[in-house]
Design a protein around this motif. Sequence first.
Motif, PDB file in Angstrom:
ATOM      1  N   GLU A 156      -6.109  64.039  24.652  1.00 39.05           N
ATOM      2  CA  GLU A 156      -7.134  63.083  25.038  1.00 39.05           C
ATOM      3  C   GLU A 156      -8.521  63.638  24.687  1.00 39.05           C
ATOM      4  OE1 GLU A 156      -6.240  60.908  28.917  1.00 39.05           O
ATOM      5  OE2 GLU A 156      -5.230  62.839  29.225  1.00 39.05           O
ATOM      6  N   ASN A 157      -9.509  62.750  24.723  1.00 41.35           N
ATOM      7  CA  ASN A 157     -10.916  63.110  24.542  1.00 41.35           C
ATOM      8  C   ASN A 157     -11.173  63.849  23.222  1.00 41.35           C
ATOM      9  OD1 ASN A 157     -11.553  62.092  27.183  1.00 41.35           O
ATOM     10  ND2 ASN A 157     -10.678  63.985  28.033  1.00 41.35           N
ATOM     11  N   ILE A 158     -10.671  63.245  22.149  1.00 39.10           N
ATOM     12  CA  ILE A 158     -10.872  63.850  20.824  1.00 39.10           C
ATOM     13  C   ILE A 158     -11.715  62.909  19.964  1.00 39.10           C
ATOM     14  CG2 ILE A 158      -8.673  65.090  20.963  1.00 39.10           C
ATOM     15  CD1 ILE A 158      -8.912  62.276  18.464  1.00 39.10           C
ATOM     16  N   SER A 159     -12.228  63.460  18.877  1.00 41.55           N
ATOM     17  CA  SER A 159     -12.840  62.671  17.812  1.00 41.55           C
ATOM     18  C   SER A 159     -12.398  63.301  16.497  1.00 41.55           C
ATOM     19  CB  SER A 159     -14.371  62.639  17.934  1.00 41.55           C
ATOM     20  OG  SER A 159     -14.900  63.933  17.850  1.00 41.55           O
ATOM     21  N   SER A 174       0.030  47.864  18.645  1.00 48.27           N
ATOM     22  CA  SER A 174      -1.404  47.698  18.849  1.00 48.27           C
ATOM     23  C   SER A 174      -1.990  49.066  19.167  1.00 48.27           C
ATOM     24  CB  SER A 174      -1.687  46.720  19.987  1.00 48.27           C
ATOM     25  OG  SER A 174      -3.075  46.585  20.215  1.00 48.27           O
ATOM     26  N   ILE A 175      -2.991  49.492  18.393  1.00 44.18           N
ATOM     27  CA  ILE A 175      -3.597  50.814  18.567  1.00 44.18           C
ATOM     28  C   ILE A 175      -5.102  50.648  18.725  1.00 44.18           C
ATOM     29  CG2 ILE A 175      -4.003  53.078  17.524  1.00 44.18           C
ATOM     30  CD1 ILE A 175      -1.364  52.811  16.062  1.00 44.18           C
ATOM     31  N   ALA A 176      -5.670  51.284  19.740  1.00 44.11           N
ATOM     32  CA  ALA A 176      -7.107  51.226  20.002  1.00 44.11           C
ATOM     33  C   ALA A 176      -7.884  51.965  18.912  1.00 44.11           C
ATOM     34  CB  ALA A 176      -7.403  51.829  21.376  1.00 44.11           C
ATOM     35  N   SER A 177      -9.204  51.911  18.993  1.00 44.08           N
ATOM     36  CA  SER A 177     -10.064  52.617  18.039  1.00 44.08           C
ATOM     37  C   SER A 177     -10.111  54.109  18.354  1.00 44.08           C
ATOM     38  CB  SER A 177     -11.475  52.038  18.080  1.00 44.08           C
ATOM     39  OG  SER A 177     -11.489  50.682  17.693  1.00 44.08           O
ATOM     40  N   ASP A 178     -10.489  54.890  17.332  1.00 43.41           N
ATOM     41  CA  ASP A 178     -10.698  56.339  17.469  1.00 43.41           C
ATOM     42  C   ASP A 178      -9.433  57.065  17.922  1.00 43.41           C
ATOM     43  OD1 ASP A 178     -13.667  56.520  16.928  1.00 43.41           O
ATOM     44  OD2 ASP A 178     -13.639  55.067  18.572  1.00 43.41           O
ATOM     45  N   VAL A 179      -8.352  56.776  17.203  1.00 38.57           N
ATOM     46  CA  VAL A 179      -7.053  57.379  17.512  1.00 38.57           C
ATOM     47  C   VAL A 179      -6.526  58.095  16.275  1.00 38.57           C
ATOM     48  CG1 VAL A 179      -4.641  56.868  18.090  1.00 38.57           C
ATOM     49  CG2 VAL A 179      -6.484  55.710  19.312  1.00 38.57           C
ATOM     50  N   GLU A 199       2.835  40.620  15.082  1.00 32.05           N
ATOM     51  CA  GLU A 199       1.661  41.154  14.405  1.00 32.05           C
ATOM     52  C   GLU A 199       1.398  42.612  14.772  1.00 32.05           C
ATOM     53  OE1 GLU A 199      -1.990  39.241  15.355  1.00 32.05           O
ATOM     54  OE2 GLU A 199      -1.585  39.195  17.499  1.00 32.05           O
ATOM     55  N   ILE A 200       0.738  43.301  13.853  1.00 34.97           N
ATOM     56  CA  ILE A 200       0.281  44.676  14.050  1.00 34.97           C
ATOM     57  C   ILE A 200      -1.240  44.652  14.091  1.00 34.97           C
ATOM     58  CG2 ILE A 200       0.116  46.979  13.016  1.00 34.97           C
ATOM     59  CD1 ILE A 200       2.876  46.493  11.774  1.00 34.97           C
ATOM     60  N   LEU A 201      -1.823  45.311  15.104  1.00 34.82           N
ATOM     61  CA  LEU A 201      -3.272  45.374  15.264  1.00 34.82           C
ATOM     62  C   LEU A 201      -3.724  46.828  15.338  1.00 34.82           C
ATOM     63  CD1 LEU A 201      -3.742  42.591  17.982  1.00 34.82           C
ATOM     64  CD2 LEU A 201      -4.335  42.407  15.551  1.00 34.82           C
ATOM     65  N   ILE A 202      -4.560  47.242  14.386  1.00 36.34           N
ATOM     66  CA  ILE A 202      -5.058  48.612  14.327  1.00 36.34           C
ATOM     67  C   ILE A 202      -6.579  48.583  14.488  1.00 36.34           C
ATOM     68  CG2 ILE A 202      -5.159  50.741  12.976  1.00 36.34           C
ATOM     69  CD1 ILE A 202      -2.290  49.785  13.710  1.00 36.34           C
ATOM     70  N   GLY A 203      -7.109  49.389  15.398  1.00 35.74           N
ATOM     71  CA  GLY A 203      -8.540  49.422  15.657  1.00 35.74           C
ATOM     72  C   GLY A 203      -9.344  50.125  14.577  1.00 35.74           C
ATOM     73  N   GLN A 216      -5.578  53.333  24.703  1.00 34.28           N
ATOM     74  CA  GLN A 216      -6.522  54.394  25.058  1.00 34.28           C
ATOM     75  C   GLN A 216      -7.200  54.915  23.792  1.00 34.28           C
ATOM     76  OE1 GLN A 216      -5.101  57.473  27.680  1.00 34.28           O
ATOM     77  NE2 GLN A 216      -6.566  58.970  26.916  1.00 34.28           N
ATOM     78  N   PRO A 217      -8.532  54.882  23.723  1.00 30.59           N
ATOM     79  CA  PRO A 217      -9.230  55.422  22.554  1.00 30.59           C
ATOM     80  C   PRO A 217      -9.375  56.933  22.635  1.00 30.59           C
ATOM     81  CG  PRO A 217     -10.818  54.549  24.108  1.00 30.59           C
ATOM     82  CD  PRO A 217      -9.455  54.274  24.695  1.00 30.59           C
ATOM     83  N   ASN A 218      -9.857  57.522  21.553  1.00 34.34           N
ATOM     84  CA  ASN A 218     -10.172  58.954  21.505  1.00 34.34           C
ATOM     85  C   ASN A 218      -9.004  59.827  21.941  1.00 34.34           C
ATOM     86  OD1 ASN A 218     -12.989  57.503  22.541  1.00 34.34           O
ATOM     87  ND2 ASN A 218     -13.222  58.909  20.823  1.00 34.34           N
TER      88      ASN A 218
END
Length: 221
Positions: A215-218, A181-186, A161-165, A200-202
């Motif tokens: 890192e630390n982006i939006s 698998s990708i976290a949110s805000d990427v 499976e593929i999981l996208i935040g 890791q998000p953001n």
Amino acid sequence: MSLLSELYLAIRAVPKTIYFNFKYFKLSEALKFPVLISHRVIFAKLKGDIEMDAPLKFGMVRIGFGTVRIFDQRRMRAVWHLEGKIRFRGKASIGNGTKLSVLGNLTVGQNFIISAHTQIECRKSITFGDDVLIGWDCLFMDTDGHHILNEAGRKINENKEILIGDRVWFGCRNTVLKGVSIASDVVVAANSCVYGTFDQPNCVIGGNPPKLIKENISWIG
């Protein structure tokens, strides 16, 4: 796009839109026409099931519409091939030229957008969170497509499976392989081949092999 062009496309969309909605939904739901289908969509397989996990509204899901200036809008065709299940959790726009082949379970979150000309091959499970944006010419595959056998004749490359935040932005020409698998805000940088887990998000990831870039982006959709 001119008002006349929009009117022309709307008129051409009527037959397939009517057929599609009455094919997949019961009468009271179909009459709301929650899914609009462009005349440029090819119905390869009209099987499986659609679940609308949100209040039904006219045109909440649009398939085969939209314009991207670098593509030939008149000749580019989208493909609908469904033998499994697609779950829509809200508004979605699946752009012109996009090909969907779903034998497993595909879930797309609220405010899901594919700009154009992307392919999704789902044989097990692919889940997209809310506010996901996918650029053109991307490919998502939860399968290798063919079997690889070991010396004992057993299959060793099972589908994964593929999981996208939530709030994940895929730049153009990305390939996303099974088991991702990708976290949110990427943000996934253009022309990357993505495999593995990124929890890791953001951040910005990308490349081949994929790696952390910033890192630390939006980002703003």
